[in-house]
Design a protein around this motif. Structure first.
Motif, PDB file in Angstrom:
ATOM      1  N   TYR A 127       0.841  -1.203   0.000  1.00  0.00           N
ATOM      2  CA  TYR A 127       0.000   0.000   0.000  1.00  0.00           C
ATOM      3  C   TYR A 127       0.874   1.251   0.000  1.00  0.00           C
ATOM      4  O   TYR A 127       1.890   1.301   0.685  1.00  0.00           O
ATOM      5  N   TYR A 128       0.463   2.228  -0.781  1.00  0.00           N
ATOM      6  CA  TYR A 128       1.128   3.524  -0.864  1.00  0.00           C
ATOM      7  C   TYR A 128       0.127   4.584  -0.390  1.00  0.00           C
ATOM      8  O   TYR A 128      -1.035   4.556  -0.794  1.00  0.00           O
TER       9      TYR A 128
ATOM     10  N   GLU B 262      -7.309  10.425  -5.030  1.00  0.00           N
ATOM     11  CA  GLU B 262      -7.509   9.229  -5.837  1.00  0.00           C
ATOM     12  C   GLU B 262      -7.038   7.983  -5.091  1.00  0.00           C
ATOM     13  O   GLU B 262      -5.933   7.941  -4.565  1.00  0.00           O
ATOM     14  N   GLN B 263      -7.893   6.991  -5.062  1.00  0.00           N
ATOM     15  CA  GLN B 263      -7.513   5.687  -4.533  1.00  0.00           C
ATOM     16  C   GLN B 263      -7.439   4.723  -5.709  1.00  0.00           C
ATOM     17  O   GLN B 263      -8.181   4.852  -6.662  1.00  0.00           O
ATOM     18  N   TRP B 264      -6.548   3.760  -5.617  1.00  0.00           N
ATOM     19  CA  TRP B 264      -6.342   2.827  -6.716  1.00  0.00           C
ATOM     20  C   TRP B 264      -5.962   1.461  -6.158  1.00  0.00           C
ATOM     21  O   TRP B 264      -5.536   1.343  -5.016  1.00  0.00           O
ATOM     22  N   SER B 265      -6.129   0.451  -6.993  1.00  0.00           N
ATOM     23  CA  SER B 265      -5.642  -0.879  -6.653  1.00  0.00           C
ATOM     24  C   SER B 265      -5.350  -1.642  -7.935  1.00  0.00           C
ATOM     25  O   SER B 265      -5.979  -1.410  -8.969  1.00  0.00           O
TER      26      SER B 265
ATOM     27  N   SER C  32      -3.439   5.460  -1.900  1.00  0.00           N
ATOM     28  CA  SER C  32      -4.254   6.667  -1.811  1.00  0.00           C
ATOM     29  C   SER C  32      -3.338   7.863  -2.010  1.00  0.00           C
ATOM     30  O   SER C  32      -2.532   8.196  -1.128  1.00  0.00           O
ATOM     31  N   ASN C  33      -3.412   8.453  -3.183  1.00  0.00           N
ATOM     32  CA  ASN C  33      -2.654   9.652  -3.525  1.00  0.00           C
ATOM     33  C   ASN C  33      -1.141   9.467  -3.520  1.00  0.00           C
ATOM     34  O   ASN C  33      -0.395  10.425  -3.434  1.00  0.00           O
ATOM     35  N   ASP C  34      -0.686   8.240  -3.606  1.00  0.00           N
ATOM     36  CA  ASP C  34       0.732   7.937  -3.733  1.00  0.00           C
ATOM     37  C   ASP C  34       0.848   6.682  -4.600  1.00  0.00           C
ATOM     38  O   ASP C  34      -0.053   5.843  -4.597  1.00  0.00           O
TER      39      ASP C  34
END
Length: 92
Positions: A39-40, A49-52, A68-70
């Motif tokens: 996780y970043y 922005e959240q991503w996976s 989340s934002n990284d």
């Protein structure tokens, strides 16, 4: 398989030609997904922005990372790989 839960909650499957598969594999191998952190997070940004990403290899190995934002190094490559798919979602 590509899913985008906010636009289309269903799974979308599509066939790629051999050349496209080769190019995608080459780009993904350069990302070194197994070296990504689980996780970043950039805690200084409250909204963003959240991503996976989940990658399943032919041998059954599963790599999962998110944030989340990284982002991990060269995350833009992931975005670029899926731009054509995202554009198709937005057209439908």
């Amino acid at each position: 398989m590509v899913t985008h839960e906010f636009i289309h909650p269903e799974e979308i499957r599509f066939q790629l030609d051999a050349d496209t598969i080769r190019r995608v594999r080459n780009r993904l191998s350069r990302l070194q997904l197994p070296k990504w952190a689980d996780y970043y997070i950039n805690e200084s940004i409250i909204d963003g922005e959240q991503w996976s990403v989940t990658a399943t290899y032919a041998d059954g190995t599963v790599i999962e990372s998110g944030g989340s934002n990284d982002y991990p190094p060269r995350f833009g490559t992931v975005r670029n790989l899926f731009k054509p798919v995202q554009q198709q979602f937005l057209k439908d």
